[in-house]
Scaffold this active site. Structure first.
Site, PDB file in Angstrom:
ATOM      1  N   ASP A 418       0.852  -1.196   0.000  1.00  0.00           N
ATOM      2  CA  ASP A 418       0.000   0.000   0.000  1.00  0.00           C
ATOM      3  C   ASP A 418       0.890   1.250   0.000  1.00  0.00           C
ATOM      4  O   ASP A 418       2.114   1.154   0.207  1.00  0.00           O
ATOM      5  CB  ASP A 418      -0.868  -0.057   1.271  1.00  0.00           C
ATOM      6  CG  ASP A 418      -1.932   1.027   1.325  1.00  0.00           C
ATOM      7  OD1 ASP A 418      -2.299   1.581   0.267  1.00  0.00           O
ATOM      8  OD2 ASP A 418      -2.407   1.314   2.448  1.00  0.00           O
ATOM      9  N   GLU A 421       2.806   5.073  -3.849  1.00  0.00           N
ATOM     10  CA  GLU A 421       2.804   6.027  -4.994  1.00  0.00           C
ATOM     11  C   GLU A 421       4.126   6.786  -5.080  1.00  0.00           C
ATOM     12  O   GLU A 421       4.518   7.105  -6.212  1.00  0.00           O
ATOM     13  CB  GLU A 421       1.619   6.984  -4.864  1.00  0.00           C
ATOM     14  CG  GLU A 421       0.259   6.328  -5.048  1.00  0.00           C
ATOM     15  CD  GLU A 421      -0.146   5.408  -3.900  1.00  0.00           C
ATOM     16  OE1 GLU A 421       0.240   5.722  -2.746  1.00  0.00           O
ATOM     17  OE2 GLU A 421      -0.783   4.380  -4.132  1.00  0.00           O
ATOM     18  N   ASP A 492      -8.888   3.235  -2.767  1.00  0.00           N
ATOM     19  CA  ASP A 492      -9.949   3.678  -1.859  1.00  0.00           C
ATOM     20  C   ASP A 492     -11.189   4.192  -2.561  1.00  0.00           C
ATOM     21  O   ASP A 492     -11.398   5.389  -2.690  1.00  0.00           O
ATOM     22  CB  ASP A 492      -9.399   4.756  -0.926  1.00  0.00           C
ATOM     23  CG  ASP A 492      -8.247   4.228  -0.080  1.00  0.00           C
ATOM     24  OD1 ASP A 492      -8.038   2.991  -0.071  1.00  0.00           O
ATOM     25  OD2 ASP A 492      -7.569   5.039   0.559  1.00  0.00           O
TER      26      ASP A 492
HETATM   27  O1  MIG Z   1      -4.713   5.871   3.832  1.00  0.00           O
HETATM   28  O2  MIG Z   1      -3.719   0.735   5.658  1.00  0.00           O
HETATM   29  O3  MIG Z   1      -5.850   2.001   0.241  1.00  0.00           O
HETATM   30  O4  MIG Z   1      -6.835  -0.219   1.629  1.00  0.00           O
HETATM   31  O5  MIG Z   1      -6.914  -0.068   4.423  1.00  0.00           O
HETATM   32  C1  MIG Z   1      -4.967   4.737   4.565  1.00  0.00           C
HETATM   33  C2  MIG Z   1      -4.869   1.478   5.768  1.00  0.00           C
HETATM   34  C3  MIG Z   1      -3.915   3.695   4.266  1.00  0.00           C
HETATM   35  C4  MIG Z   1      -4.971   2.887   2.266  1.00  0.00           C
HETATM   36  C5  MIG Z   1      -5.389   1.669   1.524  1.00  0.00           C
HETATM   37  C6  MIG Z   1      -6.442   0.941   2.305  1.00  0.00           C
HETATM   38  C7  MIG Z   1      -5.900   0.565   3.670  1.00  0.00           C
HETATM   39  C8  MIG Z   1      -5.442   1.824   4.408  1.00  0.00           C
HETATM   40  N1  MIG Z   1      -4.471   2.547   3.615  1.00  0.00           N
END
Ligand code: MIG
Length: 762
Positions: A418, A421, A492
């Site tokens: 996650d 980016e 998201d």
């Molecule tokens: O901005 O890890 O897209 O799936 O649950 C929050 C917490 C950070 C973003 C991910 C989301 C995940 C969340 N993460």
């Protein structure tokens, strides 16, 4: 700006052109019969491809001829320009570096745009300031990018691909940017970028199709007939004009050739195709155990539970929170007993904390990105102050690969990447933060779009080396070519009807862009789902390559039992159907590894000549023979379904329906309309709680009236033995329900029993 063509010279499959008005000599290179690279080397650095890898990528980056074969059958100067021919393409290069592409019948595939640019009028500064007072974001007038390419458009042309962009399937008339972005607001059709950058699109004309892959990983821009209906333009502020023109006899072949170039998604483990349960906010081990128990008590099939950032010690990657989650070992092994795998999230941001081993190791070895002055660059993410591994450096990737052992040793089954980016809380990373791009330092702006790609690659390599299984990686950010390493989810979304609608074109375009194994957060991530929305989303999820229910902390709980008995039983029905369809979906993954064709397909991929499907946003095909038309409108209990040419059978009622027309079909809350093409064979497993419970004992072959051929694939669903021949391939010939079976390959233990079920005609 190039002016008159002065001359050309060839070097193998490359042709260098000289222009009166330009110091740089543009180069065309035949990569295969169907792929031609166009390079204007403004930077002087040649190709710097990260998407094309292996031997081909190495040769490209070294400036060598990509292929040793002689691909150019003709290079000759004629009146219209220099004509290059391969076995499949004709390319004409003229004055002003106008490049036209034709197929071998001389039908135009894509012509250069020769008219004037229509930039329109810009707003003056005062009006912009006034508008911005109320918060209106005024986008800049389409800039005249220093690196750009204009291609002519005909009235009926359609455009597809470009990865995870929001909005409708056909991208014509829209404008996008490639800049991997984490924007938490509900994603709207007018968003220019999301998490992924896949600068590849398909141009479908009335009779032909071709593709363009603009391999520039700076921020890039695509204006697809919005600026002016007569042309599309893609460009960048920096880097080279480096694009691949991709031909093929039809849309499927173009996708095949794009994935030949950038790689194809390898087979996944069978269990990854099962149902995944997730939530951000399972705060303790006890809470997550309760979820597993409930899944089993509610008689719901499930193969995997995801551990979001809650499991970590102060959000430090490669640690477990000793207070709330102990060390993870026990819960993972108890889950294993229940047939449930654990997948853990791993973010790139490493907590800046003295004595934290990951931080200390990285500092010691110089593995983190730095400021231009050479200090380690710090921004903030979940753990607070954090530093960013420099994944463009092969040494950093091996270190990160080795870190995966921590998870593998605990019995974790896969990794969810996650925030890559990379996302950051204290403003975006400045353009000049110093990273590495393989053999040289590179500023953030040059590597931003490949950061997630490199992280996924490191993760994949670690799991490949240390787990012995097919690595299961899910990523949020990526670039072209990432499909070799990772699956993806669309980030998201929200629990709103607009987003279940968006899911279909978004997943279809991702598939056309090479990333076939993808899914949305079923039920929606942000906001609160309703029972009806959840029921419809489970139905869509059942047919998405990655089937994961996930939502955000603070939102309404979203496990299937949270919405009452009716929705629980609807969920069970579709989760069970998913498990029945596992061998079919697995066959499609195998096909994807062989050909690059996606599992989930927009109708236009199979029926490109049918004008009715070119803008079809609310149905899709699973493979080439199952059409799914989910309900994506609140309150709807009927669905207007379009069936392309041929005979179709209603999956639920068996009714025969003639294609080439629309039908209003009944769709009560427990029904997702599904149709199967005449002559189809659909392989199925009996319903089971998880993969591997009953090891491939029974295969059910559901046959539909008509004639058809189907190839079924079987292997151990776990490791790479199949690449050494440990698989079976069955050729099934359906003559109206009578099945002839032939073994095409025999290298794996067969089924205990194969049962044929004729779906009779009504
Ligand atoms: O901005 O890890 O897209 O799936 O649950 C929050 C917490 C950070 C973003 C991910 C989301 C995940 C969340 N993460």
């Amino acid at each position: 700006m190039f002016g008159k063509l002065k001359g050309y010279r060839t070097d193998g499959n490359k042709v260098y052109f000289e222009y009166e008005g330009s110091k740089t000599s543009p180069v065309l290179e035949a990569i295969t019969d169907n792929i031609v690279n166009v390079l204007v080397d403004y930077t002087g650095g040649g190709h710097r491809t990260r998407a094309v890898e292996g031997e081909l990528g190495k040769r490209l980056n070294a400036g060598k001829n990509a292929s040793e074969e002689e691909l150019l059958t003709q290079v000759a100067q004629e009146k219209s320009g220099v004509i290059l021919k391969t076995a499949s393409l004709t390319v004409v290069v003229g004055d002003d570096f106008m490049v036209d592409f034709y197929d071998k019948e001389n039908q135009p595939l894509s012509l250069a745009y020769r008219g004037t640019r229509n930039l329109g009028a810009d707003l003056d500064k005062a009006s912009k300031e006034l508008l911005s007072k109320e918060g209106h974001g005024i986008s800049d007038r389409a800039a005249d990018y220093p690196v750009q390419e204009l291609r002519a458009l005909d009235a009926k042309d359609c455009i597809y691909g470009l990865g995870d962009k929001t909005g409708v399937l056909n991208k014509r008339e829209y404008e996008y940017e490639m800049w991997n972005s984490d924007i938490p607001d509900p994603q709207e059709d007018n968003f220019k970028s999301l998490y992924k950058s896949i600068p590849f699109f398909l141009l479908l004309k009335e009779k032909t199709c071709c593709g363009f892959f603009f391999d520039n990983h700076y921020k890039t821009f695509f204006n697809l007939g919005k600026e002016c209906p007569d042309y599309l333009v893609f460009g960048a502020m920096e880097g080279n004009l480096d694009y691949y023109f991709i031909g093929g006899r039809n849309m499927k072949e173009v996708v095949g050739n794009y994935t030949f170039l950038t790689g194809r998604a390898p087979m996944q483990q069978m269990w990854t195709l099962g149902y995944h349960q997730s939530r951000w906010g399972y705060r303790t081990e006890e809470e997550i155990r309760e979820i597993a128990r409930k899944l089993r008590d509610s008689d719901l099939p499930c193969d995997c539970i995801h551990f979001d950032i809650d499991y970590m010690d102060h959000y430090k990657v490669f640690t477990w929170n000793p207070d709330t989650y102990k060390d993870g070992r026990q819960v993972i092994s108890d889950f294993k007993e229940m047939g449930i795998k654990a997948v853990t999230i791993i973010d790139p941001g490493v907590k800046l904390e003295k004595d934290y081993y990951v931080y200390e190791e990285g500092v010691k070895e110089g593995y983190f990105a730095t400021t231009p002055e050479g200090e380690i660059y710090v921004n903030e993410v979940w753990p607070g102050d954090a530093v960013f591994p420099d994944f463009g450096d092969a040494k950093v990737r091996s270190w990160w690969a080795e870190k995966q052992k921590f998870l593998i040793d605990l019995g974790v089954a896969g990794v969810w990447n996650d925030m890559n980016e990379p996302a950051s809380f204290r403003g975006p990373l400045p353009d000049d933060v110093v990273f590495t791009d393989e053999d040289q330092p590179a500023p953030h702006k040059a590597i931003h779009n490949i950061y997630g790609h490199n992280m996924a690659k490191a993760t994949y390599e670690g799991w490949k080396e240390y787990s012995g299984k097919r690595p299961f990686v899910i990523t949020r950010a990526c670039y072209s070519g990432s499909q070799k390493y990772t699956t993806g989810w669309t980030g998201d979304n929200h629990s709103i009807w607009a987003h279940i609608r968006m899911a279909i074109p978004q997943l279809c375009n991702l598939g056309l862009s090479g990333l076939s194994f993808v899914g949305t957060d079923v039920g929606g991530f942000g906001s609160d789902s309703t029972p009806e929305l959840f029921a419809r989303w489970i139905q869509l999820g059942c047919f998405s390559p990655l089937f994961r229910n996930h939502c955000a902390v603070g939102c309404r709980m979203q496990e299937p039992w949270q919405f009452g008995e009716e929705v629980l039983s609807i969920s069970r029905k579709y989760m069970n159907l998913r498990y029945e369809l596992l061998p079919y979906i697995y066959d499609l993954m195998h096909e994807c590894e062989q050909t690059g064709l996606p599992v989930m397909r927009p109708l236009v991929l199979e029926y490109p000549e049918d004008e009715q499907v070119r803008n079809r946003n609310d149905e899709f095909l699973l493979g080439d023979r199952m059409l799914v038309s989910p309900v994506v409108e609140q309150g709807a209990r009927e669905k207007l379904v379009y069936l392309p040419e041929g005979v179709w059978y209603d999956y639920w009622t068996g009714e025969t329906l003639e294609g080439g027309q629309s039908y209003i079909r009944k769709a009560p809350l427990d029904t997702c309309p599904i149709f199967v093409k005449a002559g189809a064979v659909i392989p199925k497993y009996p319903v089971r709680t998880h993969v591997g419970k009953e090891k491939d004992e029974l295969l059910i072959l559901e046959t539909y009236p008509g004639e058809g051929i189907y190839t079924h694939y079987q292997d151990n669903g776990e490791d790479f033995e199949y690449r050494r021949g440990a698989y079976n391939e069955y050729r099934l010939i359906n003559h109206n329900g009578r099945l002839d079976m032939e073994m095409l390959h025999e290298g794996y233990q067969g089924y205990g029993k194969i049962e044929i079920r004729n779906k009779s005609q009504k």
